[in-house]
Design an enzyme around this catalytic site. Structure first.
Site, PDB file in Angstrom:
ATOM      1  N   ASP A   1      25.842   8.501  83.204  1.00 42.72           N
ATOM      2  CA  ASP A   1      24.290   8.727  82.046  1.00 42.72           C
ATOM      3  C   ASP A   1      23.166   9.050  82.655  1.00 42.72           C
ATOM      4  O   ASP A   1      21.986   8.886  81.777  1.00 42.72           O
ATOM      5  CB  ASP A   1      24.862   8.208  80.420  1.00 42.72           C
ATOM      6  N   HIS A   2      23.031   8.361  83.291  1.00 41.75           N
ATOM      7  CA  HIS A   2      21.887   8.193  84.356  1.00 41.75           C
ATOM      8  C   HIS A   2      21.528   8.906  85.197  1.00 41.75           C
ATOM      9  O   HIS A   2      20.669   8.878  86.113  1.00 41.75           O
ATOM     10  CB  HIS A   2      21.503   6.365  85.076  1.00 41.75           C
TER      11      HIS A   2
ATOM     12  N   HIS B   1      20.523   3.320  88.716  1.00 36.86           N
ATOM     13  CA  HIS B   1      22.562   2.536  88.651  1.00 36.86           C
ATOM     14  C   HIS B   1      23.129   4.440  87.806  1.00 36.86           C
ATOM     15  O   HIS B   1      23.223   4.726  88.207  1.00 36.86           O
ATOM     16  CB  HIS B   1      22.652   1.485  88.183  1.00 36.86           C
TER      17      HIS B   1
ATOM     18  N   HIS C   1      25.734   5.043  86.611  1.00 40.21           N
ATOM     19  CA  HIS C   1      26.457   4.958  85.974  1.00 40.21           C
ATOM     20  C   HIS C   1      26.640   6.238  85.132  1.00 40.21           C
ATOM     21  O   HIS C   1      25.390   6.744  85.373  1.00 40.21           O
ATOM     22  CB  HIS C   1      26.461   4.272  84.539  1.00 40.21           C
TER      23      HIS C   1
ATOM     24  N   ASP D   1      19.532   0.082  82.763  1.00 44.25           N
ATOM     25  CA  ASP D   1      20.003  -1.148  81.417  1.00 44.25           C
ATOM     26  C   ASP D   1      19.840  -2.466  82.102  1.00 44.25           C
ATOM     27  O   ASP D   1      20.121  -2.718  82.945  1.00 44.25           O
ATOM     28  CB  ASP D   1      21.507  -0.665  81.902  1.00 44.25           C
TER      29      ASP D   1
ATOM     30  N   HIS E   1      23.328  -5.741  85.323  1.00 44.33           N
ATOM     31  CA  HIS E   1      23.406  -5.251  84.569  1.00 44.33           C
ATOM     32  C   HIS E   1      25.581  -5.054  85.376  1.00 44.33           C
ATOM     33  O   HIS E   1      25.438  -5.381  86.079  1.00 44.33           O
ATOM     34  CB  HIS E   1      22.979  -3.554  84.392  1.00 44.33           C
TER      35      HIS E   1
ATOM     36  N   HIS F   1      17.624   4.572  75.262  1.00 45.52           N
ATOM     37  CA  HIS F   1      18.703   4.398  75.066  1.00 45.52           C
ATOM     38  C   HIS F   1      20.224   4.225  74.597  1.00 45.52           C
ATOM     39  O   HIS F   1      20.569   3.245  74.386  1.00 45.52           O
ATOM     40  CB  HIS F   1      19.133   3.423  76.356  1.00 45.52           C
TER      41      HIS F   1
HETATM   42 ZN   LIG Z   1      23.408   3.906  80.605  1.00 46.78          ZN
HETATM   43 ZN   LIG Z   2      24.893   1.732  82.546  1.00 50.27          ZN
END
Ligand SMILES: [Zn+2]
Ligand SMILES: [Zn+2]
Length: 310
Positions: free
Chosen positions: A66-67, A62, A64, A211, A141, A269
């Site tokens: 951090d990914h 996805h 976001h 997530d 999510h 995570h």
């Molecule tokens: Zn994340």
């Molecule tokens: Zn996320």
């Protein structure tokens, strides 16, 4: 014949001095699949001895940061290293628009990017080759999110060579037996397939679930998986926070692993609010074993084994 997962990054939104944001690398025989690409993924690949030139398929869960923040640097470096062969990017359909906007500013890459968006139903394979399939798994999510299930295809059966000479089999007979059929001799005797072949190899599998809010239905999607990675951003006591932010806790991850009959649970995570993450694995182990709270650089491999007949 390897089936090996390396954790390149195990943190959630905030990196720490010991943990980079999320990225996993799955090696199946000589194929490498990168799954999520948090900031610093290319440095982690170098640190742990993996060559970015060998990556042809990148799966993004996805959009976001951090990914996905590591994708820009990784692709740029691939270009500087002289890459000309395509990179396949799999992920929510907004991934293409985001990358095109980025490239419109920073200039085009010297190699093609091919985009593949999962069918939102999760019912259609997003990737397959002669050895492996990848199923997208819709997650719940704050933005459209997919997990991915990597599973080996069933291999053809191996013939028991000593029987072949005795029976004087033709090519067509051998093909049928390799596909699992019994053999009928010219005088009508039926020889069961198991007497002519070695037991097949188990199909090894790995599921990546990050997530997501706790979703009991996920257990069906990953039933019997060998390695289950399930995010565990929060501790059991912070369940309300997990619910509010559409994340999961250690015990919720373990509940999915237990219901799915997974072989091994990997959790990660982790929220940077916890100084020491060891207790998250302890919480999970009250419900399911074995569990590993993953660290950057950890490797997990699934051995090649034949199925047992019983
Ligand atoms: Zn994340
Ligand atoms: Zn996320």
């Amino acid at each position: 014949m390897s089936f090996e997962l390396t954790i390149l990054g195990s943190s959630s939104a905030l990196p720490t001095s010991k943990r980079f944001p999320t990225a996993h690398l799955l090696k199946v025989d000589e194929r490498f699949f990168l799954i999520d690409c948090g900031e610093g993924t290319q440095m982690q690949m170098r640190r742990f001895g993996y060559n970015p030139a060998r990556i042809h398929h990148v799966f993004i869960s996805h959009l976001h940061g951090d990914h996905v923040f590591g994708l820009f640097g990784l692709l740029s470096s691939m270009g500087m290293m002289g890459r000309t062969v395509p990179v396949n990017l799999y992920g929510p359909k907004q991934l293409q628009a985001m990358m095109e906007e980025h490239l419109a500013y920073f200039g085009p890459l010297a190699f093609p990017l091919h985009f593949h968006a999962p069918d939102p139903s999760g019912e259609v394979l997003i990737y397959q080759d002669e050895k492996i399939t990848v199923e997208p798994i819709p997650l719940k999510h704050r933005t459209q999110t997919f997990g991915y299930l990597f599973r080996e295809k069933r291999r053809a059966l191996n013939l028991r060579k000593e029987r072949l000479g005795e029976l004087k089999l033709g090519i067509a007979d051998m093909v049928r037996i390799k596909q699992g059929e019994d053999h009928v001799t010219p005088d009508g005797l039926v020889l069961p397939n198991r007497e002519l072949t070695w037991p097949p190899y188990r199909q090894r599998s790995y599921a990546y679930i990050s997530d997501t809010v706790y979703d009991p239905g996920l257990a069906d999607r990953v039933r019997g998986v060998d390695l289950l990675f399930h995010e565990a951003t929060f501790a059991k006591k912070d369940q309300k926070l997990a619910r509010a932010t559409l994340h999961s806790t250690s015990t919720q991850a373990a509940t999915i692993a237990k219901r799915a009959g997974a072989g091994r649970l990997l959790i990660g995570h982790f929220s940077s609010r916890y100084k020491d993450h060891g207790f998250l694995a302890d919480e999970a182990m009250e419900i399911f074993k074995p569990v590993d709270g993953v660290n950057d650089g950890d490797c997990f491999s699934v051995p090649l084994e034949r199925e047992t007949s019983e």
